[in-house]
Design an enzyme around this catalytic site. Sequence first.
Site, PDB file in Angstrom:
ATOM      1  N   LYS A  80       1.087  -1.212   0.228  1.00 26.38           N
ATOM      2  CA  LYS A  80      -0.215  -0.205  -0.372  1.00 26.38           C
ATOM      3  C   LYS A  80       0.553   1.057   0.223  1.00 26.38           C
ATOM      4  CE  LYS A  80      -3.531   2.280   3.181  1.00 26.38           C
ATOM      5  NZ  LYS A  80      -4.390   1.577   4.018  1.00 26.38           N
ATOM      6  N   SER A 156      -9.029   2.245   3.428  1.00 30.90           N
ATOM      7  CA  SER A 156      -8.117   3.252   2.436  1.00 30.90           C
ATOM      8  C   SER A 156      -7.022   2.297   1.818  1.00 30.90           C
ATOM      9  CB  SER A 156      -7.528   3.971   3.552  1.00 30.90           C
ATOM     10  OG  SER A 156      -6.084   3.405   4.320  1.00 30.90           O
ATOM     11  N   SER A 180      -9.074   0.374   8.123  1.00 32.09           N
ATOM     12  CA  SER A 180      -8.742   0.382   6.560  1.00 32.09           C
ATOM     13  C   SER A 180      -8.042  -1.050   6.229  1.00 32.09           C
ATOM     14  CB  SER A 180      -8.026   1.126   6.266  1.00 32.09           C
ATOM     15  OG  SER A 180      -8.399   2.615   6.837  1.00 32.09           O
TER      16      SER A 180
END
Length: 491
Positions: A80, A156, A180
């Site tokens: 990520k 996220s 997230s």
Amino acid sequence: MTLAMSWDEWAAQDATALAEKVRQGELTAAELAQQAAAGIAKTNPTLSAVVEVFEDVVADPLKDGLNPQGPFAGVPFLMKDLGPTLKGRLQEQGSLFMRGNRPTEDAWLTKQMRKAGLNLMGRTTTPEFGVCSSAENPAVYVTRNPWNTDFTTCGSSAGTSAMVAAGVVPMSHATDGGGSIRIPAGFNGNIGLKPSRGVFSIGPNLSDITGYVSIQGCHSRTVRDTAAFVDACRGGAPGEFMPFWTTPEPYTQLIQKDPGRLRIALSHEWGDYRATPELVAELEKAARFLEGLGHHVEWALPQADLREAFRAQTTCYISNFAQVINGLLAKAGLERPPAELIEPINIRIWEAGKDLSYAERYKMQAVFNSTARAFGAFFEDWDIILTPITALPTPRIGTTEYLTTSDNPDVLDWFDNLWKFFSYTPLSNLCGIPAISLPMAQQANGLPFGIHAQARQANDGLLLQLAAQIERALGGRWNDGRRPGVHVTAG
């Protein structure tokens, strides 16, 4: 280029199985990387989930210090674009403001991942600074759900969730400051564990005492992969403020045994928030399934002031994030965030938090303490609490009220709106307790839906044990054995 495996063969393997094939000499780490890169090329034009592929480590997986003797033996892994830094690699955090940002050192967890044998071969999408619920700014990218591209992955950990669900990689990096890891896992049909505070280091630039709510982790498609990831990557960096949890036996061994009869509480009435009837029905279905496995299940809720807890969580986000922005502004020699480079809600968060007093933080810390103690007392009587992953179904692309591109002038109202949707995940971050989203349920439109389990601090192993028991009972068929429409095996 001829790939080492057919796509059906590739999608049938988890990370543990791929690593074993490398150890047996059937495949090489370079062949695995080439296959993952081909999977990205096949699916990313539709999903917009990967920002960059590191072509040099696709060609030579050992280039950045990967340990080929590690348990993952060169398995491809995507990072990520937020959290642990990679020396010399771009980390742009979903923001126009961060374009060209190139960290100069590996984070501690990055080193742990490489030591574990993971080939960190690219970056996945995230909303700006990971603040909101979807990687959805057309000026940067719009990440789409592989089950139905009219819908968001949520966030996220947006790109990670899409790439694991689409069969591109068996496992990928994720972070969780309020859900997230778990929410996108729930909406994309993946397994998403948020570990306890004190499992994964966020050093050397932050510690659990500065971060409070944020934790690292991964998405996977099998429980054993998540267990192996925690076993291989856990532990504190030198100089941690707090002790880090250890476990008497590796989770990869623990999950081979069923847990005893568990006391499982059930709730969807979470402070002021309630799930839709459709999602409550999915929760009740999961509860009956767990009763069928021999567990005791009934409705119960911690005796905490959840309204105050959400207010404290909001204060934490606003004050933490404002100081992150302050640091970026100081480095750039700016006095305020440039409106053309930073999204509107993130600017409003900065405005609300830049001058927040220590007195406000002190009040917040008091509520963190009372809430964590109430959950702790609850887990003296209960092993697990089960909730839906969210109170509302997956939003369509273009639903701006949850995004940091929103034009909402009131940042507190924006956060209140967020909690009405993402009601069940944030407080486990506040309390530092483990929580997992399991792909056991389904929405009316066919999208996956996660069932969310939380346990007492450091009882991550129990969540994984229960998850493995469920996985065995399902014959390994999470999501009823279905695959999304956008998938490496499709077309």
